[in-house]
Design a protein around this motif. Structure first.
Motif, PDB file in Angstrom:
ATOM      1  N   PRO A  28      -7.795  -0.043  11.375  1.00  0.00           N
ATOM      2  CA  PRO A  28      -7.562  -0.447   9.973  1.00  0.00           C
ATOM      3  C   PRO A  28      -8.649   0.050   9.032  1.00  0.00           C
ATOM      4  O   PRO A  28      -8.373   0.389   7.877  1.00  0.00           O
ATOM      5  CB  PRO A  28      -7.537  -1.981  10.031  1.00  0.00           C
ATOM      6  CG  PRO A  28      -8.175  -2.343  11.317  1.00  0.00           C
ATOM      7  CD  PRO A  28      -7.898  -1.223  12.258  1.00  0.00           C
ATOM      8  N   THR A  32      -7.272   2.623   6.132  1.00  0.00           N
ATOM      9  CA  THR A  32      -7.415   2.209   4.733  1.00  0.00           C
ATOM     10  C   THR A  32      -8.277   3.199   3.958  1.00  0.00           C
ATOM     11  O   THR A  32      -8.066   3.425   2.765  1.00  0.00           O
ATOM     12  CB  THR A  32      -8.023   0.805   4.626  1.00  0.00           C
ATOM     13  OG1 THR A  32      -9.237   0.744   5.405  1.00  0.00           O
ATOM     14  CG2 THR A  32      -7.057  -0.251   5.126  1.00  0.00           C
ATOM     15  N   ILE A  35      -5.995   5.910   2.847  1.00  0.00           N
ATOM     16  CA  ILE A  35      -5.147   5.478   1.724  1.00  0.00           C
ATOM     17  C   ILE A  35      -5.926   5.500   0.415  1.00  0.00           C
ATOM     18  O   ILE A  35      -5.432   5.954  -0.616  1.00  0.00           O
ATOM     19  CB  ILE A  35      -4.606   4.064   2.003  1.00  0.00           C
ATOM     20  CG1 ILE A  35      -3.640   4.085   3.193  1.00  0.00           C
ATOM     21  CG2 ILE A  35      -3.907   3.493   0.766  1.00  0.00           C
ATOM     22  CD1 ILE A  35      -3.197   2.701   3.649  1.00  0.00           C
ATOM     23  N   LEU A  36      -7.190   5.045   0.467  1.00  0.00           N
ATOM     24  CA  LEU A  36      -7.977   4.905  -0.763  1.00  0.00           C
ATOM     25  C   LEU A  36      -8.424   6.230  -1.353  1.00  0.00           C
ATOM     26  O   LEU A  36      -8.887   6.269  -2.497  1.00  0.00           O
ATOM     27  CB  LEU A  36      -9.191   4.007  -0.493  1.00  0.00           C
ATOM     28  CG  LEU A  36      -8.854   2.539  -0.242  1.00  0.00           C
ATOM     29  CD1 LEU A  36     -10.093   1.761   0.180  1.00  0.00           C
ATOM     30  CD2 LEU A  36      -8.222   1.912  -1.476  1.00  0.00           C
ATOM     31  N   HIS A  39      -6.382   6.552  -4.296  1.00  0.00           N
ATOM     32  CA  HIS A  39      -6.300   5.249  -4.948  1.00  0.00           C
ATOM     33  C   HIS A  39      -5.658   5.320  -6.329  1.00  0.00           C
ATOM     34  O   HIS A  39      -4.737   4.559  -6.645  1.00  0.00           O
ATOM     35  CB  HIS A  39      -7.695   4.639  -5.053  1.00  0.00           C
ATOM     36  CG  HIS A  39      -7.763   3.419  -5.906  1.00  0.00           C
ATOM     37  ND1 HIS A  39      -7.938   3.467  -7.278  1.00  0.00           N
ATOM     38  CD2 HIS A  39      -7.660   2.102  -5.610  1.00  0.00           C
ATOM     39  CE1 HIS A  39      -7.941   2.255  -7.776  1.00  0.00           C
ATOM     40  NE2 HIS A  39      -7.785   1.398  -6.791  1.00  0.00           N
ATOM     41  N   ASP A  43      -2.140   3.749  -7.337  1.00  0.00           N
ATOM     42  CA  ASP A  43      -2.103   2.661  -8.314  1.00  0.00           C
ATOM     43  C   ASP A  43      -1.102   2.968  -9.425  1.00  0.00           C
ATOM     44  O   ASP A  43      -0.329   2.096  -9.849  1.00  0.00           O
ATOM     45  CB  ASP A  43      -3.500   2.461  -8.898  1.00  0.00           C
ATOM     46  CG  ASP A  43      -3.740   1.032  -9.354  1.00  0.00           C
ATOM     47  OD1 ASP A  43      -3.486   0.118  -8.559  1.00  0.00           O
ATOM     48  OD2 ASP A  43      -4.154   0.847 -10.508  1.00  0.00           O
ATOM     49  N   PHE A 132      -1.924  -4.569  -4.017  1.00  0.00           N
ATOM     50  CA  PHE A 132      -2.032  -3.802  -2.777  1.00  0.00           C
ATOM     51  C   PHE A 132      -3.317  -2.996  -2.716  1.00  0.00           C
ATOM     52  O   PHE A 132      -4.024  -2.997  -1.697  1.00  0.00           O
ATOM     53  CB  PHE A 132      -0.824  -2.865  -2.642  1.00  0.00           C
ATOM     54  CG  PHE A 132      -0.912  -1.940  -1.459  1.00  0.00           C
ATOM     55  CD1 PHE A 132      -0.634  -2.392  -0.186  1.00  0.00           C
ATOM     56  CD2 PHE A 132      -1.296  -0.615  -1.630  1.00  0.00           C
ATOM     57  CE1 PHE A 132      -0.728  -1.546   0.913  1.00  0.00           C
ATOM     58  CE2 PHE A 132      -1.385   0.241  -0.543  1.00  0.00           C
ATOM     59  CZ  PHE A 132      -1.103  -0.229   0.729  1.00  0.00           C
ATOM     60  N   THR A 133      -3.643  -2.285  -3.786  1.00  0.00           N
ATOM     61  CA  THR A 133      -4.806  -1.399  -3.739  1.00  0.00           C
ATOM     62  C   THR A 133      -6.109  -2.185  -3.602  1.00  0.00           C
ATOM     63  O   THR A 133      -7.026  -1.763  -2.883  1.00  0.00           O
ATOM     64  CB  THR A 133      -4.865  -0.513  -4.990  1.00  0.00           C
ATOM     65  OG1 THR A 133      -4.667  -1.316  -6.159  1.00  0.00           O
ATOM     66  CG2 THR A 133      -3.786   0.550  -4.958  1.00  0.00           C
ATOM     67  N   THR A 136      -6.443  -3.484  -0.119  1.00  0.00           N
ATOM     68  CA  THR A 136      -6.827  -2.355   0.729  1.00  0.00           C
ATOM     69  C   THR A 136      -8.318  -2.071   0.597  1.00  0.00           C
ATOM     70  O   THR A 136      -9.002  -1.783   1.586  1.00  0.00           O
ATOM     71  CB  THR A 136      -6.016  -1.101   0.362  1.00  0.00           C
ATOM     72  OG1 THR A 136      -4.618  -1.397   0.446  1.00  0.00           O
ATOM     73  CG2 THR A 136      -6.326   0.055   1.297  1.00  0.00           C
ATOM     74  N   HIS A 137      -8.847  -2.152  -0.619  1.00  0.00           N
ATOM     75  CA  HIS A 137     -10.285  -1.970  -0.843  1.00  0.00           C
ATOM     76  C   HIS A 137     -11.085  -3.008  -0.059  1.00  0.00           C
ATOM     77  O   HIS A 137     -12.081  -2.672   0.596  1.00  0.00           O
ATOM     78  CB  HIS A 137     -10.604  -2.097  -2.331  1.00  0.00           C
ATOM     79  CG  HIS A 137     -10.632  -0.805  -3.070  1.00  0.00           C
ATOM     80  ND1 HIS A 137     -11.604   0.153  -2.841  1.00  0.00           N
ATOM     81  CD2 HIS A 137      -9.817  -0.287  -4.021  1.00  0.00           C
ATOM     82  CE1 HIS A 137     -11.393   1.193  -3.639  1.00  0.00           C
ATOM     83  NE2 HIS A 137     -10.307   0.956  -4.352  1.00  0.00           N
ATOM     84  N   LEU A 139     -10.149  -4.753   2.536  1.00  0.00           N
ATOM     85  CA  LEU A 139      -9.985  -4.539   3.974  1.00  0.00           C
ATOM     86  C   LEU A 139     -10.900  -3.417   4.453  1.00  0.00           C
ATOM     87  O   LEU A 139     -11.530  -3.514   5.511  1.00  0.00           O
ATOM     88  CB  LEU A 139      -8.523  -4.203   4.280  1.00  0.00           C
ATOM     89  CG  LEU A 139      -8.155  -3.965   5.753  1.00  0.00           C
ATOM     90  CD1 LEU A 139      -8.483  -5.187   6.599  1.00  0.00           C
ATOM     91  CD2 LEU A 139      -6.670  -3.621   5.883  1.00  0.00           C
ATOM     92  N   HIS A 140     -10.992  -2.356   3.659  1.00  0.00           N
ATOM     93  CA  HIS A 140     -11.845  -1.224   4.039  1.00  0.00           C
ATOM     94  C   HIS A 140     -13.327  -1.577   3.924  1.00  0.00           C
ATOM     95  O   HIS A 140     -14.136  -1.132   4.754  1.00  0.00           O
ATOM     96  CB  HIS A 140     -11.537  -0.015   3.142  1.00  0.00           C
ATOM     97  CG  HIS A 140     -12.315   1.207   3.518  1.00  0.00           C
ATOM     98  ND1 HIS A 140     -12.052   1.942   4.648  1.00  0.00           N
ATOM     99  CD2 HIS A 140     -13.351   1.836   2.898  1.00  0.00           C
ATOM    100  CE1 HIS A 140     -12.888   2.958   4.728  1.00  0.00           C
ATOM    101  NE2 HIS A 140     -13.693   2.923   3.677  1.00  0.00           N
TER     102      HIS A 140
END
Length: 388
Positions: A28, A32, A35-36, A39, A43, A132-133, A136-137, A139-140
């Motif tokens: 994860p 992530t 994904i970022l 970003h 977004d 969501f974004t 995700t931030h 989580l990362h």
């Protein structure tokens, strides 16, 4: 068994246990990160209404945006900040502090308003922390672990770096030249070849991302290592998460006018409302023509006195300010390398692939390990199976 063979076996065990033992945490974290990289584009795709501006210019007075935001917030939130767009076509963003209990870690919950610059029309309001974004931030950056999550991520960065170093050692051909290591057919198993090929080509970028992530996760230790002046942690001190003043003596317009009087010609980039505590002050971001970054000045709410703030002459961290040891150019560079912001499509693509690689390497490595254990059990029982 020779010393080199024992060392290789040790590195194999270390590499294996990092990959298998930390797979659930590293996947994860790395995905992530991929994904970022995108970003901003993500977004805008998910929340297109927030960016549906009608023109590039923030032509209204900042008080118009503040009033529009507070009207949109109603009784739900109290305005704490207004940020003007830094890029043409971006919306004005206003932030309000939500009433009620705080969020995770005692941090205040906030409500954002996105405002059309030419018309001061509110395009959307939302609690960004639930989007969501932003999830995700978090989580990362902390794996959603309260308090110690950032440090956990930092140690995982060290583990990833060790995995890269041991993986390169194990990849290096033992009985042939470097060129042989670049071949696809390193072994009889497709998974083995896939693991070695991906691992080699992503090893150096992944090591760079790991070390820059460690720097970001342990900012004080990292700054000390590079001989940079220490800075107090974000939101530290007695006024940590202090709420905004219920009633200010100066209006927002008066605070902005006082700040601009000290820097004629500078453009306002943001305004922060005073919070409760000793000598509450407005913080106004000002960017002089041709300047690379904005500087912050403080306007004391009780007196209207203007003081240098973060990035201002003589302010903390500024030239000649308390604790000054020269400008810190390393920390922004580390974050830029890690995030890929402004680094171009090539490096951003490398980061994206570097984030996906640990998942592929972890899964292929675990499957290879399980297959090897199965073959050893089969050999012990006289039922060895051929490689697939």
């Amino acid at each position: 068994m020779t010393v080199l063979a024992r060392l290789r076996r040790l590195w194999l065990d270390v590499h294996l246990w990092i990959g298998a033992g930390l797979l659930i945490a590293l996947v994860p974290l790395s995905v992530t990160g991929s994904i970022l990289v995108w970003h901003d584009a993500l977004d805008r795709a998910l929340y297109a209404d927030r960016y549906a501006t009608t023109g590039p210019s923030a032509s209204r007075h900042i008080i118009d945006y503040a009033q529009a935001a507070q009207a949109a917030f109603g009784d739900r939130a109290t305005l704490t900040q207004v940020r003007l767009p830094q890029e043409a076509g971006d919306p004005v963003v206003a932030v309000g502090r939500l009433a009620g209990p705080p969020g995770p870690g005692g941090r205040p919950r906030t409500l954002n308003a996105w405002i059309d610059p030419p018309t001061a029309k509110v395009l959307d309001t939302a609690e960004v922390a639930k989007g969501f974004t932003m999830v995700t931030h978090r989580l990362h950056g902390s794996l959603l672990i309260p308090e110690i999550g950032r440090k956990v991520v930092g140690w995982l960065g060290w583990a990833m770096f060790v995995s890269c170093a041991t993986g390169l050692w194990l990849w290096w051909p033992r009985h042939a030249g470097f060129a042989k290591g670049l071949r696809w057919h390193r072994g009889a198993s497709t998974l083995f070849n896939l693991h070695h090929t991906i691992g080699f080509w992503i090893c150096l970028p992944l090591a760079v991302l790991s070390l820059t992530g460690v720097y970001i996760s342990f900012p004080q230790t990292s700054r000390a290592l590079f001989g940079l002046p220490q800075q107090p942690p974000r939101n530290a001190g007695p006024n940590r998460f202090a709420p905004p003043l219920p009633q200010t003596k100066l209006t927002l317009a008066q605070a902005v006018a006082a700040a601009q009087a000290e820097a004629p010609g500078a453009a306002v980039t943001e305004v922060n409302v005073p919070t409760r505590g000793k000598d509450p002050a407005w913080r106004v971001g000002l960017k002089a023509p041709g300047a690379e970054r904005a500087k912050t000045v403080q306007v004391v709410d009780a007196t209207g006195e203007v003081k240098a703030g973060r990035g201002g002459p003589g302010g903390p961290g500024g030239p000649g300010g308390p604790g000054s040891g020269g400008e810190d150019k390393i920390s922004p560079l580390m974050r830029k390398i890690h995030d890929g912001a402004g680094m171009g499509i090539v490096w951003q693509t490398v980061i994206f692939l570097g984030g996906l690689a640990p998942a592929v390497l972890g899964i292929t490595g675990v499957v290879m390990w399980l297959r090897r254990r199965a073959r050893r059990r089969a050999i012990r029982h006289g039922l060895a199976a051929p490689l697939v």
